[in-house]
Design a protein around this motif. Structure first.
Motif, mmCIF file in Angstrom:
data_model
loop_
_atom_site.group_PDB
_atom_site.id
_atom_site.type_symbol
_atom_site.label_atom_id
_atom_site.label_comp_id
_atom_site.label_asym_id
_atom_site.label_seq_id
_atom_site.Cartn_x
_atom_site.Cartn_y
_atom_site.Cartn_z
ATOM 1 N N THR A 1 0.844 -1.196 0.000
ATOM 2 C CA THR A 1 0.000 0.000 0.000
ATOM 3 C C THR A 1 0.881 1.248 0.000
ATOM 4 O O THR A 1 2.109 1.160 0.127
ATOM 5 C CB THR A 1 -0.909 0.012 1.240
ATOM 6 N N LYS A 2 0.245 2.393 -0.119
ATOM 7 C CA LYS A 2 0.992 3.659 -0.054
ATOM 8 C C LYS A 2 1.679 3.824 1.296
ATOM 9 O O LYS A 2 2.766 4.399 1.394
ATOM 10 C CB LYS A 2 0.037 4.834 -0.294
ATOM 11 N N MET A 3 1.030 3.315 2.362
ATOM 12 C CA MET A 3 1.607 3.428 3.697
ATOM 13 C C MET A 3 2.874 2.588 3.822
ATOM 14 O O MET A 3 3.842 3.012 4.456
ATOM 15 C CB MET A 3 0.585 3.004 4.752
ATOM 16 N N ASP A 4 2.892 1.406 3.209
ATOM 17 C CA ASP A 4 4.098 0.567 3.234
ATOM 18 C C ASP A 4 5.272 1.303 2.596
ATOM 19 O O ASP A 4 6.380 1.325 3.144
ATOM 20 C CB ASP A 4 3.849 -0.744 2.478
ATOM 21 N N ILE A 5 5.009 1.910 1.447
ATOM 22 C CA ILE A 5 6.067 2.638 0.725
ATOM 23 C C ILE A 5 6.518 3.845 1.535
ATOM 24 O O ILE A 5 7.716 4.146 1.628
ATOM 25 C CB ILE A 5 5.558 3.062 -0.670
ATOM 26 N N LYS A 6 5.567 4.547 2.163
ATOM 27 C CA LYS A 6 5.896 5.722 2.971
ATOM 28 C C LYS A 6 6.765 5.342 4.171
ATOM 29 O O LYS A 6 7.769 6.001 4.459
ATOM 30 C CB LYS A 6 4.600 6.397 3.464
ATOM 31 N N PHE A 7 6.395 4.271 4.872
ATOM 32 C CA PHE A 7 7.168 3.846 6.045
ATOM 33 C C PHE A 7 8.584 3.439 5.643
ATOM 34 O O PHE A 7 9.555 3.747 6.339
ATOM 35 C CB PHE A 7 6.470 2.676 6.748
ATOM 36 N N GLU A 8 8.700 2.749 4.526
ATOM 37 C CA GLU A 8 10.021 2.310 4.072
ATOM 38 C C GLU A 8 10.915 3.487 3.704
ATOM 39 O O GLU A 8 12.102 3.503 4.025
ATOM 40 C CB GLU A 8 9.871 1.357 2.882
ATOM 41 N N THR A 9 10.340 4.493 3.036
ATOM 42 C CA THR A 9 11.123 5.671 2.658
ATOM 43 C C THR A 9 11.430 6.578 3.850
ATOM 44 O O THR A 9 12.420 7.319 3.826
ATOM 45 C CB THR A 9 10.380 6.492 1.579
ATOM 46 N N ASP A 10 10.589 6.501 4.901
ATOM 47 C CA ASP A 10 10.803 7.328 6.097
ATOM 48 C C ASP A 10 11.745 6.680 7.111
ATOM 49 O O ASP A 10 11.919 7.196 8.218
ATOM 50 C CB ASP A 10 9.467 7.633 6.791
ATOM 51 N N GLY A 11 12.332 5.554 6.750
ATOM 52 C CA GLY A 11 13.329 4.937 7.626
ATOM 53 C C GLY A 11 12.758 3.977 8.659
ATOM 54 O O GLY A 11 13.465 3.602 9.607
ATOM 55 N N PHE A 12 11.509 3.565 8.494
ATOM 56 C CA PHE A 12 10.926 2.588 9.412
ATOM 57 C C PHE A 12 11.438 1.184 9.059
ATOM 58 O O PHE A 12 11.695 0.877 7.896
ATOM 59 C CB PHE A 12 9.399 2.596 9.320
ATOM 60 N N LYS A 13 11.563 0.347 10.091
ATOM 61 C CA LYS A 13 11.993 -1.034 9.896
ATOM 62 C C LYS A 13 10.815 -1.958 10.149
ATOM 63 O O LYS A 13 10.120 -1.819 11.151
ATOM 64 C CB LYS A 13 13.141 -1.371 10.860
#
Length: 300
Positions: free
Chosen positions: A211-223
């Motif tokens: 989802t868009k949230m998955d991509i956002k978390f990955e780009t924001d440095g979330f693990k």
């Protein structure tokens, strides 16, 4: 006039976020039935462990710290996990040992959440002086101090760790790009069951899309976390990130005066501004002006 200045230090804090993925309608009938079976059995086991822990004492002391859970004796030190091998189960087991361990941990977390609410209310009670307020909070404590019942939860979520799950990424055009693999979910078959022709479910896959949230978390440095929340309707993929947070380090008293605008309890004093003024010189300058004049308003 005295105020209190709070001095803060930087501290690390872990924040958790999640993305939701609906179980696809294209999932075949057999997989849906199997997933529902796992969730129903897991839910029963969580309630079983809640019932057991609620009615029994449990010693989870370490070598240095003594920790005992005993609801009957008001020793509310709830364990983070319990050893399932020490608990006898009266009904025939269908789930694997690792899933049983996850269910026991989730039961502990459910009870711990209830106990933490009660502890917060008891701490609040100590700060009250009004008799009516004390009686109200005592009633609230009594209403909260009941055994949790997860069987009433129609949208129950099971928390499965990486022992039983694996998220596989695939770059497929016009198709699913994530597959959640559930493995080691049922117990080992007995020799008699093998002779009867029963087969053990090794693993099965649930297709998902990013989802868009998955991509956002990955780009924001979330693990991405190793565990997943799964219900009959959706799957939640969770992410964590370490962030800096200001936390209270110390308190410093502040005194406002004329000769020095601010004097701190540490001995520090405020300095004059860039124009060479302090509180005393500003007050004197305003006092020299005619009352309600343009010069006085400008000086203010």
């Amino acid at each position: 006039m005295k105020l209190t200045k709070q001095i803060f230090k930087d501290e690390e804090k872990i924040i958790t976020r999640s993305s939701r993925h609906l179980i696809p309608n294209s999932l075949n009938f057999g997989k849906k039935n199997l997933l529902n079976f796992i969730i129903d059995e897991y839910q029963l086991k969580v309630q079983f462990f809640i019932d057991w822990l609620w009615d029994n004492d449990y010693d989870h002391s370490s070598k240095t710290v003594k920790k005992i859970w005993s609801r009957k004796n008001n020793l509310l030190n709830c364990p983070g996990f319990i050893l399932t091998t020490k608990i006898t189960n009266s009904f025939n087991e269908k789930l694997s040992a690792s899933l049983l361990s996850s269910a026991a941990n989730q039961a502990c977390g459910t009870i711990k959440s209830t106990i933490n609410q009660i502890k917060r209310l008891k701490a609040k009670k100590k700060t009250l002086n009004n008799l009516e307020d004390i009686k109200k909070i005592e009633k609230e404590i009594e209403s909260k101090f009941v055994k949790p019942n997860v069987l009433n939860n129609t949208d129950f979520k099971i928390e499965i760790s990486s022992k039983n799950t694996e998220l596989i990424s695939k770059d497929i055009k016009n198709g699913f790009d994530l597959f959640l693999c559930l493995k080691g979910i049922t117990r080992k078959l007995t020799e008699q069951e093998k002779l009867d022709g029963k087969t053990k479910i090794v693993k099965f896959f649930i297709p998902l899309n990013k989802t868009k949230m998955d991509i956002k978390f990955e780009t924001d440095g979330f693990k991405r976390m190793n565990s997943f929340l799964i219900s009959k309707k959706r799957i939640e993929i969770r992410y964590q990130k370490v962030v800096q947070q200001n936390s209270l380090l110390d308190k410093v008293g502040v005194d406002f005066g004329i000769n020095s605008s601010m004097t701190f309890s540490t001995g520090e004093q405020s300095k004059k501004d860039i124009h060479g003024h302090d509180m005393k010189s500003i007050c004197e300058k305003i006092a020299r002006k005619q009352t309600n004049s343009k010069a006085q308003n400008k000086a203010k």
